[in-house]
Design an enzyme around this catalytic site. Structure first.
Site, PDB file in Angstrom:
ATOM      1  N   GLY A   8       0.835  -1.215   0.000  1.00  0.00           N
ATOM      2  CA  GLY A   8       0.000   0.000   0.000  1.00  0.00           C
ATOM      3  C   GLY A   8       0.863   1.256   0.000  1.00  0.00           C
ATOM      4  N   GLY A  11      -0.414   4.911  -0.948  1.00  0.00           N
ATOM      5  CA  GLY A  11      -1.536   5.465  -0.173  1.00  0.00           C
ATOM      6  C   GLY A  11      -1.104   6.646   0.679  1.00  0.00           C
ATOM      7  CD  GLN A  12      -3.893  10.199   5.027  1.00  0.00           C
ATOM      8  OE1 GLN A  12      -4.442   9.237   5.571  1.00  0.00           O
ATOM      9  NE2 GLN A  12      -4.090  11.433   5.429  1.00  0.00           N
ATOM     10  CG  ASP A  34      -0.512   0.699  -3.840  1.00  0.00           C
ATOM     11  OD1 ASP A  34      -0.377   1.654  -3.057  1.00  0.00           O
ATOM     12  OD2 ASP A  34      -1.586   0.060  -3.965  1.00  0.00           O
ATOM     13  CE1 TYR A 141     -10.179   1.850  10.509  1.00  0.00           C
ATOM     14  CE2 TYR A 141      -9.298   0.523   8.725  1.00  0.00           C
ATOM     15  CZ  TYR A 141      -9.139   1.515   9.674  1.00  0.00           C
ATOM     16  OH  TYR A 141      -7.928   2.164   9.796  1.00  0.00           O
TER      17      TYR A 141
HETATM   18  C1  VAH Z   1     -10.500   5.990   9.024  1.00  0.00           C
HETATM   19  N1  VAH Z   1      -8.497   7.333   8.709  1.00  0.00           N
HETATM   20  O1  VAH Z   1     -11.113   7.041   9.183  1.00  0.00           O
HETATM   21  C2  VAH Z   1      -8.967   6.025   9.185  1.00  0.00           C
HETATM   22  C3  VAH Z   1      -8.541   5.845  10.616  1.00  0.00           C
HETATM   23  C4  VAH Z   1      -9.011   6.420  13.020  1.00  0.00           C
HETATM   24  C5  VAH Z   1      -9.437   6.565  11.607  1.00  0.00           C
HETATM   25  O2  VAH Z   1      -8.381   4.525  10.974  1.00  0.00           O
HETATM   26  O3  VAH Z   1     -11.033   4.945   8.733  1.00  0.00           O
END
Ligand code: VAH
Length: 318
Positions: A8, A11-12, A34, A141
């Site tokens: 990755g 990415g950011q 990536d 997530y």
């Molecule tokens: C998100 N930028 O917003 C990520 C991060 C704590 C937030 O894990 O999903």
């Protein structure tokens, strides 16, 4: 000599981490990877491999080809995108991490992979959230983040894989846009303030979340990788933070530089639900004690630097 593979890497986080690691360890010792190759200083300044993190054979081949001994696993689907496509989030965040840990075990690599404040849930203590506390996240997530913490602990305990990680808050940077998280508003507000002088915030005004400026996040990763392993009691998933603010506070800080800036609200209920399940502020004392974590940027310093760097990037008169 450390030889890194970053997944990755465009990415950011990866796009800035790759450049900082190359500065410190030499271009040839940092292999970026990536899903696809695209125009980027990361692709042009050192070794780059196309890698789908779910392809363990390809991952193994790259690790062997470049004699990698540190895998920094940043390939991930973030919170907002993950709620729209939970199976993809599991596939990348969990099966991807499993592949990284298996290849690391077989090739004697150490592993850094970030967790997140998303690994906490609605019944976690919200203020000064402890390092060790209840973790019952209600986003896919968050489920992948707390599962990832446990999987990394397991690979350390069972197989001796040197796994390390931090629980990142929202990360703010000017170099590469974030990829679909709940905290992305705190990046977009700076762009909109400079380009339009106004911003419509998708979260309500008293939504406190932990945040961090990217230079501090990059230092956290490198400092933890360089830390003396014998001092790491927590090893994976250290709480780290630099500031906690709500939309009103960041808007007021921007107004100190752009007096005509205005902000209104159009709350996105899906994002608000995610943000409401996360802490308001973290206790990061374990990271400070075990590897001298020490952030440099607060909201004032970050805002000044973000606006200065974005004016250059967007060719806007200072
Ligand atoms: C998100 N930028 O917003 C990520 C991060 C704590 C937030 O894990 O999903």
């Amino acid at each position: 000599m450390k030889k890194f593979l970053i997944t990755g890497a465009l990415g950011q986080i990866g796009s800035e981490l790759a450049m900082e690691l190359r500065k410190r360890y030499g271009n040839e010792n940092v292999v970026a990877s990536d899903l696809s190759k695209r125009e980027s200083i990361v692709v042009e300044s050192g070794p780059f491999e196309v890698l789908d993190i779910t392809d363990s054979d390809k991952l193994d081949e790259i690790v062997k080809k470049h004699e990698i001994n540190w895998i920094i696993n940043l390939a991930a689907i973030l919170s907002a995108v993950g709620e729209k496509n939970p199976s993809l989030a599991w596939e990348i965040n969990m099966n991807g991490l499993f592949n990284v840990l298996e290849v690391a075990r077989e090739n004697n690599c150490a592993v850094f992979t970030p967790s997140s404040i998303a690994a906490f849930g609605p019944n976690t203590p919200k203020d000064d959230t402890p390092q060790d506390t209840i973790q019952r996240p209600n986003t896919m997530y968050g489920v992948t983040k707390v599962s990832g913490e446990l999987l990394c602990d397991y690979y350390y305990e069972k197989f001796g894989v040197d796994t390390r990680g931090v629980r990142f808050p929202g990360l703010i940077s000017y170099s590469t846009l974030p990829g679909g998280g709940t905290t992305d508003y705190a990046v977009h507000i700076y762009y909109e303030a400079l380009k339009k002088g106004k911003f419509t915030c998708p979260l309500d005004e008293d939504t406190y979340m932990d945040m961090m400026y990217m230079p501090d996040a990059i230092n956290a990763i490198i400092d933890l990788i360089e830390a003396d392993a014998s001092k790491l009691k927590h090893r994976n998933a250290f709480n780290v933070t630099a500031m906690s603010f709500n939309p009103e506070m960041i808007a007021n800080e921007i107004k100190k530089h752009i007096s005509e800036f205005t902000m209104d609200y159009d709350v996105n209920n899906d994002l608000q639900k995610i943000a409401n399940s996360w802490p308001n502020s973290l206790d990061d004392s374990a990271a400070k004690k075990e590897w001298d974590w020490n952030p440099k940027y607060d909201l004032e310093a970050m805002t000044k630097d973000m606006l200065d760097k974005l004016k250059e990037k967007l060719n806007i008169e200072k």
